[in-house]
Design an enzyme around this catalytic site. Structure first.
Site, short mmCIF file in Angstrom:
data_model
loop_
_atom_site.label_atom_id
_atom_site.label_comp_id
_atom_site.label_asym_id
_atom_site.label_seq_id
_atom_site.Cartn_x
_atom_site.Cartn_y
_atom_site.Cartn_z
N CYS A 34 -13.80 1.11 -14.88
CA CYS A 34 -14.23 2.51 -14.70
C CYS A 34 -13.02 3.43 -14.76
O CYS A 34 -12.72 4.16 -13.82
CB CYS A 34 -14.97 2.64 -13.37
SG CYS A 34 -15.99 4.12 -13.23
N TYR A 78 -6.14 6.36 4.09
CA TYR A 78 -6.24 5.29 3.12
C TYR A 78 -5.51 4.02 3.57
O TYR A 78 -6.10 2.93 3.62
CB TYR A 78 -5.73 5.72 1.74
CG TYR A 78 -5.59 4.49 0.86
CD1 TYR A 78 -6.72 3.94 0.27
CD2 TYR A 78 -4.38 3.82 0.75
CE1 TYR A 78 -6.63 2.75 -0.45
CE2 TYR A 78 -4.28 2.65 0.04
CZ TYR A 78 -5.40 2.12 -0.56
OH TYR A 78 -5.32 0.94 -1.24
N ASP A 118 -9.62 6.03 -2.31
CA ASP A 118 -8.47 6.42 -3.12
C ASP A 118 -8.98 7.03 -4.42
O ASP A 118 -10.18 7.28 -4.57
CB ASP A 118 -7.56 5.20 -3.38
CG ASP A 118 -8.15 4.29 -4.44
OD1 ASP A 118 -9.39 4.20 -4.52
OD2 ASP A 118 -7.38 3.68 -5.20
N LEU A 130 11.51 5.05 -7.45
CA LEU A 130 10.08 4.90 -7.17
C LEU A 130 9.42 6.24 -6.84
O LEU A 130 8.23 6.40 -7.02
CB LEU A 130 9.87 3.90 -6.02
CG LEU A 130 8.50 3.27 -5.86
CD1 LEU A 130 8.02 2.63 -7.15
CD2 LEU A 130 8.52 2.24 -4.74
N GLY A 131 10.23 7.20 -6.37
CA GLY A 131 9.69 8.52 -6.10
C GLY A 131 9.05 8.67 -4.73
O GLY A 131 8.92 7.70 -3.98
N GLU A 183 0.82 -1.21 0.00
CA GLU A 183 0.00 0.00 0.00
C GLU A 183 0.85 1.26 0.00
O GLU A 183 0.51 2.26 -0.63
CB GLU A 183 -0.95 0.00 1.20
CG GLU A 183 -1.97 -1.14 1.21
CD GLU A 183 -2.91 -1.11 0.00
OE1 GLU A 183 -2.89 -0.12 -0.76
OE2 GLU A 183 -3.64 -2.09 -0.18
N GLN A 222 0.02 6.74 -5.08
CA GLN A 222 0.26 7.59 -6.24
C GLN A 222 1.18 6.92 -7.26
O GLN A 222 1.90 7.60 -8.01
CB GLN A 222 0.87 8.93 -5.79
CG GLN A 222 -0.08 9.77 -4.97
CD GLN A 222 -1.25 10.27 -5.77
OE1 GLN A 222 -1.12 11.16 -6.59
NE2 GLN A 222 -2.42 9.68 -5.55
N THR A 223 1.18 5.59 -7.27
CA THR A 223 2.08 4.87 -8.16
C THR A 223 1.34 3.67 -8.75
O THR A 223 0.66 2.95 -8.03
CB THR A 223 3.32 4.39 -7.39
OG1 THR A 223 3.87 5.49 -6.67
CG2 THR A 223 4.36 3.83 -8.33
N CYS A 238 -19.14 -3.53 -17.38
CA CYS A 238 -19.21 -3.11 -15.97
C CYS A 238 -20.32 -3.87 -15.23
O CYS A 238 -21.46 -3.91 -15.69
CB CYS A 238 -19.46 -1.62 -15.87
SG CYS A 238 -19.60 -1.03 -14.17
#
Length: 362
Positions: free
Chosen positions: A194, A122, A140, A82-83, A39, A44-45, A204
């Site tokens: 989605c 989160y 998220d 990875l940032g 997690e 953001q990755t 869906c």
DNA sequence: AAATCGGGGAT
DNA sequence: ATCCCAGATTT
């Protein structure tokens, strides 16, 4: 909060997930440590970016004790590329706290787990629901997009003020009998069906319950506020050569690229030449007197809030003793030793040019 | 509430 | 180019 068709939405989402979810490394375990690491990396990755990092990280640090005992520099080296390096710093610090204050056992209660550095709303809900089956709903980017479309929510997904609305609806919709599966189902739907652009509504499982789909306006959701364009900064970096070695400095632990190593440099001031800025910055940060030898290259790189155009020069050490001002540390390295230190991507864009035959002696 | 914090993938 | 990503923390 009153929502329509919640029972049917839950059922169809979970059924779809059971049949169509991707096989991912962190879905092969209920180990809270492994779920937690995934997690943090996934923040953001994207999934495909994380997978190789995850495998390497867990092989090297298979449990929270191994991570807690590790050297911070070794952990950062595995995170290189990875940032968002504060994630790495916080995870390492948190592992130490788990060992020191929780006997090496990851707290199985959300409030206590969330006190750890780097664990926010989160990750707290994700780990507690997936690893411990505790009934906490995650919110998220995927969840917000899915909810915005199903319920035609006009709250902009990228505004903090919208968050309580998404949080409350997610909590209402949560399948409390299997919260971990449900949370992953919503996120998986957001990733596979989605999607932000051209959602695959024909496949869906909840299109019958989707307000945006019913109205033919899926492309209008989620609502989003535009953010302003990012500035471009003119930067410089210098490869300072001395007796066959090159100077690298370590960035301060906090802030942008914290803890990473780099070839020293900085920002070019208005009315200043790149060469002058290179000499000035290196002298300011190291106290060394240096001279420009030759231009190496120019690299471009984009960060979240600005872009850089960086001119890179070969430089020569002239005189002076090291007096660091800014960086935390320094090394004189040979070209092959660049592999031993974590560098920012912008540096890697010219490091590959630094073969041993292209340097200058002196 | 807004800014900060990376790098890569999708379009 | 722009948006987006299994967000958290600081200002």
């Amino acid at each position: 909060m009153k929502l329509k068709n919640t029972a049917s939405i839950r059922k169809h989402l979970v059924r779809w997930y059971m049949k169509h979810h991707r096989a991912l490394p962190w879905r092969e375990t209920r180990d809270p440590y492994r779920i937690w690491v995934s997690e943090v990396m996934l923040q953001q990755t994207q999934v495909n970016t994380v997978i190789p990092y995850y495998e390497r990280f867990l092989k090297r640090f298979p449990d929270v004790n191994a991570l807690a005992e590790a050297d911070a520099g070794d952990v950062l080296k595995l995170w290189e590329g990875l940032g968002y390096y504060a994630r790495c710093r916080n995870l390492h610090k948190a592992a130490g706290q788990v060992v020191a204050a929780h006997g090496g056992k990851i707290p199985d209660e959300r409030t206590r787990f969330k006190k750890l550095p780097g664990v926010g709303d989160y990750i707290a809900s994700a780990v507690q629901s997936i690893a411990f089956s505790h009934a906490h709903a995650v919110v998220d980017g995927n969840v917000k997009r899915v909810l915005a479309r199903i319920f035609r929510m006009d709250a902009p997904v990228n505004q903090p003020a919208s968050y309580p609305q998404f949080r409350d609806i997610a909590a209402t919709l949560l399948d409390t009998a299997r919260p971990g599966i449900f949370n992953q189902a919503v996120m998986e739907l957001g990733a596979l069906i989605c999607k932000p652009k051209t959602p695959d509504c024909g496949n869906c499982p909840v299109s019958d319950h989707c307000g945006a789909y019913a109205a033919g306006v899926t492309d209008e959701y989620p609502k989003r506020v535009r953010r302003k364009p990012v500035p471009v900064r003119h930067m410089v970096a210098g490869i300072v050569h001395k007796e066959g070695r090159m100077l690298i400095t370590q960035r301060k632990a906090e802030g942008l690229l914290g803890g990473l190593w780099e070839f020293p440099g900085g920002e070019v001031r208005k009315g200043e030449t790149a060469e002058a800025a290179c000499i000035r910055e290196i002298t300011e940060q190291t106290g060394l007197s240096v001279g420009i030898v030759s231009p190496l290259t120019r690299v471009r790189h984009a960060y979240t809030h600005f872009k850089i155009e960086m001119d890179v020069f070969h430089c020569r050490y002239l005189a002076g003793d090291m007096r660091l001002s800014g960086p935390d540390d320094f090394r004189w390295i040979t070209p092959d030793e660049t592999d031993d230190y974590p560098f920012p991507k912008a540096n890697h864009k010219f490091i590959r040019l630094l073969t041993s035959d292209k340097g200058v002696s002196g």
